[in-house]
Write a protein that holds these residues in place. Structure first.
Motif, PDB file in Angstrom:
ATOM      1  N   UNK A  68       0.828  -1.203   0.000  1.00 40.52           N
ATOM      2  CA  UNK A  68       0.000   0.000   0.000  1.00 40.52           C
ATOM      3  C   UNK A  68       0.865   1.257   0.000  1.00 40.52           C
ATOM      4  N   UNK A  69       1.911   1.226   0.793  1.00 36.05           N
ATOM      5  CA  UNK A  69       2.831   2.371   0.862  1.00 36.05           C
ATOM      6  C   UNK A  69       3.526   2.572  -0.488  1.00 36.05           C
ATOM      7  N   UNK A  70       3.948   1.473  -1.102  1.00 39.72           N
ATOM      8  CA  UNK A  70       4.603   1.557  -2.412  1.00 39.72           C
ATOM      9  C   UNK A  70       3.648   2.068  -3.483  1.00 39.72           C
ATOM     10  N   UNK A  71       2.361   1.759  -3.324  1.00 38.31           N
ATOM     11  CA  UNK A  71       1.341   2.217  -4.275  1.00 38.31           C
ATOM     12  C   UNK A  71       0.945   3.670  -4.041  1.00 38.31           C
ATOM     13  N   UNK A  72       1.518   4.303  -3.024  1.00 39.20           N
ATOM     14  CA  UNK A  72       1.245   5.707  -2.757  1.00 39.20           C
ATOM     15  C   UNK A  72       0.003   5.973  -1.948  1.00 39.20           C
ATOM     16  N   UNK A  73      -0.527   4.951  -1.284  1.00 35.80           N
ATOM     17  CA  UNK A  73      -1.735   5.120  -0.471  1.00 35.80           C
ATOM     18  C   UNK A  73      -1.390   5.866   0.806  1.00 35.80           C
ATOM     19  N   UNK A  74      -2.160   6.909   1.083  1.00 34.06           N
ATOM     20  CA  UNK A  74      -1.918   7.711   2.270  1.00 34.06           C
ATOM     21  C   UNK A  74      -3.205   8.147   2.928  1.00 34.06           C
ATOM     22  N   UNK A  75      -3.104   9.117   3.798  1.00 36.82           N
ATOM     23  CA  UNK A  75      -4.233   9.560   4.612  1.00 36.82           C
ATOM     24  C   UNK A  75      -5.407  10.004   3.755  1.00 36.82           C
ATOM     25  N   UNK A  76      -6.567   9.449   4.052  1.00 39.15           N
ATOM     26  CA  UNK A  76      -7.793   9.830   3.383  1.00 39.15           C
ATOM     27  C   UNK A  76      -8.048   9.141   2.056  1.00 39.15           C
ATOM     28  N   UNK A  77      -7.084   8.370   1.561  1.00 36.38           N
ATOM     29  CA  UNK A  77      -7.257   7.702   0.267  1.00 36.38           C
ATOM     30  C   UNK A  77      -8.247   6.550   0.369  1.00 36.38           C
ATOM     31  N   UNK A  78      -8.925   6.273  -0.739  1.00 42.24           N
ATOM     32  CA  UNK A  78      -9.859   5.153  -0.824  1.00 42.24           C
ATOM     33  C   UNK A  78      -9.130   3.915  -1.336  1.00 42.24           C
ATOM     34  N   UNK A  79      -9.369   2.775  -0.685  1.00 37.69           N
ATOM     35  CA  UNK A  79      -8.823   1.493  -1.134  1.00 37.69           C
ATOM     36  C   UNK A  79      -9.973   0.494  -1.205  1.00 37.69           C
ATOM     37  N   UNK A  80     -10.181  -0.094  -2.380  1.00 39.09           N
ATOM     38  CA  UNK A  80     -11.174  -1.161  -2.513  1.00 39.09           C
ATOM     39  C   UNK A  80     -10.559  -2.464  -2.001  1.00 39.09           C
ATOM     40  N   UNK A  81     -11.347  -3.239  -1.286  1.00 46.02           N
ATOM     41  CA  UNK A  81     -10.832  -4.465  -0.659  1.00 46.02           C
ATOM     42  C   UNK A  81     -11.914  -5.540  -0.647  1.00 46.02           C
ATOM     43  N   UNK A  82     -11.552  -6.769  -0.959  1.00 49.87           N
ATOM     44  CA  UNK A  82     -12.484  -7.887  -0.835  1.00 49.87           C
ATOM     45  C   UNK A  82     -13.035  -7.935   0.584  1.00 49.87           C
ATOM     46  N   UNK A  83     -14.338  -8.119   0.710  1.00 45.47           N
ATOM     47  CA  UNK A  83     -14.927  -8.200   2.045  1.00 45.47           C
ATOM     48  C   UNK A  83     -14.762  -9.583   2.664  1.00 45.47           C
ATOM     49  N   UNK A  84     -14.759 -10.632   1.837  1.00 47.87           N
ATOM     50  CA  UNK A  84     -14.655 -11.992   2.364  1.00 47.87           C
ATOM     51  C   UNK A  84     -13.184 -12.365   2.490  1.00 47.87           C
ATOM     52  N   UNK A  94      -5.936   0.756   7.277  1.00 47.90           N
ATOM     53  CA  UNK A  94      -6.069   1.662   8.412  1.00 47.90           C
ATOM     54  C   UNK A  94      -4.700   2.143   8.888  1.00 47.90           C
ATOM     55  N   UNK A  95      -3.688   1.248   8.827  1.00 46.90           N
ATOM     56  CA  UNK A  95      -2.334   1.675   9.200  1.00 46.90           C
ATOM     57  C   UNK A  95      -1.922   2.919   8.415  1.00 46.90           C
ATOM     58  N   UNK A  96      -2.344   2.972   7.158  1.00 45.36           N
ATOM     59  CA  UNK A  96      -1.987   4.100   6.291  1.00 45.36           C
ATOM     60  C   UNK A  96      -2.987   5.255   6.395  1.00 45.36           C
ATOM     61  N   UNK A  97      -3.881   5.163   7.369  1.00 44.44           N
ATOM     62  CA  UNK A  97      -4.911   6.193   7.571  1.00 44.44           C
ATOM     63  C   UNK A  97      -5.769   6.395   6.325  1.00 44.44           C
ATOM     64  N   UNK A  98      -5.929   5.322   5.568  1.00 45.34           N
ATOM     65  CA  UNK A  98      -6.779   5.344   4.374  1.00 45.34           C
ATOM     66  C   UNK A  98      -8.157   4.791   4.722  1.00 45.34           C
ATOM     67  N   UNK A  99      -9.056   4.781   3.739  1.00 48.63           N
ATOM     68  CA  UNK A  99     -10.440   4.366   3.962  1.00 48.63           C
ATOM     69  C   UNK A  99     -10.782   3.147   3.107  1.00 48.63           C
ATOM     70  N   UNK A 100     -11.089   2.019   3.727  1.00 50.45           N
ATOM     71  CA  UNK A 100     -11.490   0.855   2.936  1.00 50.45           C
ATOM     72  C   UNK A 100     -12.919   0.980   2.431  1.00 50.45           C
ATOM     73  N   UNK A 101     -13.148   0.500   1.225  1.00 48.47           N
ATOM     74  CA  UNK A 101     -14.485   0.275   0.702  1.00 48.47           C
ATOM     75  C   UNK A 101     -14.540  -1.203   0.345  1.00 48.47           C
ATOM     76  N   UNK A 102     -15.446  -1.940   0.961  1.00 49.68           N
ATOM     77  CA  UNK A 102     -15.448  -3.381   0.818  1.00 49.68           C
ATOM     78  C   UNK A 102     -16.309  -3.813  -0.365  1.00 49.68           C
ATOM     79  N   UNK A 103     -15.776  -4.775  -1.118  1.00 50.45           N
ATOM     80  CA  UNK A 103     -16.418  -5.269  -2.337  1.00 50.45           C
ATOM     81  C   UNK A 103     -16.874  -6.707  -2.097  1.00 50.45           C
ATOM     82  N   UNK A 104     -18.118  -6.984  -2.420  1.00 46.04           N
ATOM     83  CA  UNK A 104     -18.711  -8.301  -2.191  1.00 46.04           C
ATOM     84  C   UNK A 104     -18.161  -9.340  -3.176  1.00 46.04           C
ATOM     85  N   UNK A 105     -18.555 -10.581  -2.954  1.00 48.20           N
ATOM     86  CA  UNK A 105     -18.074 -11.722  -3.743  1.00 48.20           C
ATOM     87  C   UNK A 105     -19.058 -12.062  -4.858  1.00 48.20           C
TER      88      UNK A 105
END
Length: 371
Positions: A68-84, A94-105
Motif C-alpha cells: 500500500x505504501x509503495x502504491x502511494x496510499x496515504x491519509x484519506x485515500x480510498x482502497x477497494x478491498x475484498x470483504x470476504x 487503516x495503518x496508512x490512515x486510508x479508507x477501505x471500501x469493501x467489495x462483495x463476492x
C-alpha cells in the motif's frame, strides 16, 4: 480420545531440507536478521512464481502494508478491498490512515465480484488501490478485475496469502497485479513459522520496500533516517526454513488437491452439500477444502460433531463489512459473502492426514445425515 486432526498445521519436509539451511545459519553465526538464507529465499521464491523481485518480510500483513505504501496510499485515500477475507487484508489500509471500501463476492469464484467492483469505481473514481484476495486458494476473475483497474489506472495488490501454488490461466496468482503478497504463517501451504513475501516486477519498488522494512536506515556512517521505517525484515533463520519448505511446495499442493477430491468423492452424495467452485481458467492449490450446507444440517452442527471427535474445522471467514471495527465503512453488496459465511464450513485439510483420517472426517459428517 482419538488423535487430533488439525485444520491445517505445519508440515516440515521428511527429507530435512529446512534443518540443512537452519544449521547453515547457525554454523556461519548468521542467526540475526539478514544473511545468505534471506537473499536466497527471495531469489528462489521469485524464480518459483515467475516474478522479477521479492522482499522477505516478517508477515503477510507487513507485505500488504508495504505494498500500500509503495502504491502511494496515504491519509484519506480510498482502497477497494475484498470483504470476504481475514482482517489482516484490511488492517494495513487503516495503518496508512486510508479508507477501505469493501467489495462483495460472486458465486463463480467466491472472490471479488467484478460487477460490484465496477459499481465501486462509479461511486469512487478517485480510488487509490485495489486489494483482491484469492480466497482458500481459489483465483479471482483476474482478467475482468485487471481490465477495470487498468481502465482507471489503479494498481492491484493481490493478497495471495492462501493461494501460493495456485495458477490463473497458467500464471501464478500474486504475479498478475502490480504487487503480490504471500504468507508463511503456520497454517499456510508452506510455512516459516511466521513470515511473508512481497513480490513485484517493479524491482525499484521492491528495493524501496526492503529499505522501509529495515527501519529506513540511510546509507550513512552514523544512524540516519530520512523516512519512517518499520522492523519488517525476515530473519536469516526463518528464511532458512522457507528455503526448505519451498522445495516441497509442489508436493503440498498435490496433497491438498487429493484431500479436496477425497471429500468431493465421498460427500457429494449428501443432499444439500455444495463444494467450492472451480473454473476452467483456475488451477487452485485447495489450501482449505470448503463446503456449503443448505439443508437442515447447519455448519455449527458439523463443527460441533467434528469437535466432539477431536477434529478441527472452522466457519468461513466473517466478512469485513460485518466486523464491528469495519462496519462504518462503505460496502458494495451482492449478498454472496454473507451467504457463504452463514452456510460455509472449512473442513480439515492438513497435508499430514492419512486416508484413515479423511475417512474419520467423512464418517463423522455422514452420521449427521442419518440422524
Amino acid at each position: 480420545m482419538s488423535k487430533k486432526i488439525f485444520l491445517a498445521s505445519p508440515h516440515l519436509s521428511e527429507e530435512g531440507y529446512e534443518m540443512h539451511y537452519v544449521q547453515e545459519a547457525f554454523e556461519t553465526n548468521w542467526i540475526a536478521p539478514l544473511g545468505r538464507n534471506v537473499d536466497q529465499f527471495e531469489n528462489e521464491f521469485s524464480a518459483k512464481v515467475g516474478v522479477r523481485a521479492a522482499a522477505a518480510l516478517s508477515s503477510g500483513t507487513a507485505a500488504i502494508h508495504l505494498a500500500l505504501k509503495a502504491a502511494g496510499v496515504g491519509e484519506g485515500d480510498i482502497v477497494f478491498c475484498s470483504t470476504l477475507t481475514f482482517s489482516a487484508t484490511a488492517n494495513p489500509i487503516i495503518y496508512q490512515n486510508a479508507k477501505p471500501v469493501f467489495i462483495d463476492s460472486d458465486e463463480e469464484t467466491w472472490n471479488m465480484c467484478p460487477t460490484a467492483l465496477e459499481k465501486a469505481f462509479e461511486r469512487y473514481p478517485e480510488v487509490k488501490a485495489v486489494i483482491v484476495v484469492h480466497l482458500y486458494g481459489l483465483s479471482a476473475d483476474m482478467d475482468r478485475i485487471m481490465s477495470l483497474c487498468n481502465k482507471f489506472n489503479v494498481p492491484v495488490i493481490e493478497d495471495s496469502a492462501e493461494s501460493l501454488g495456485t495458477y490463473y490461466k497458467g500464471q501464478h496468482t500474486g504475479t498478475i497485479g502490480a504487487y503480490g503478497i504471500f504468507s508463511f504463517n503456520g497454517n499456510k501451504i508452506i510455512t516459516t513459522s511466521g513470515g511473508g513475501m512481497l513480490v513485484s516486477n517493479n524491482e525499484e519498488k521492491i528495493a524501496k520496500a526492503r529499505f522501509w522494512a529495515t527501519q529506513s536506515k540511510d546509507q550513512a556512517r552514523h544512524y540516519q533516517h530520512s523516512e519512517l521505517g518499520y522492523n519488517y525484515r525476515m530473519s536469516n533463520v526463518v528464511a532458512g526454513i522457507g528455503r526448505g519448505q519451498l522445495k516441497v511446495l509442489d508436493q503440498r499442493v498435490e496433497k491438498k488437491r487429493y484431500i479436496y477430491e477425497f471429500y468431493k468423492q465421498h460427500l457429494s452424495e449428501l443432499e444439500g452439500i455444495k463444494f467450492m467452485p472451480t473454473n476452467d481458467w483456475d488451477n487452485p492449490n485447495y489450501w482449505l477444502s470448503v463446503i456449503l450446507v443448505t439443508k437442515n444440517v447447519r455448519p455449527t452442527h458439523i463443527i460441533d460433531a467434528l469437535e466432539a471427535s477431536n477434529i478441527e474445522s472452522r466457519p468461513v471467514w466473517k466478512p469485513m463489512h460485518m466486523q464491528p471495527f469495519f462496519k462504518k465503512h462503505d460496502f458494495i453488496e451482492t449478498g454472496i459473502a454473507e451467504s457463504l459465511f452463514q452456510n460455509g464450513i472449512c473442513l480439515p485439510s492438513d497435508t499430514k492426514m492419512t486416508d484413515k483420517d479423511l475417512r474419520r472426517v467423512v464418517d463423522t459428517i455422514k452420521k449427521l445425515w442419518c440422524e
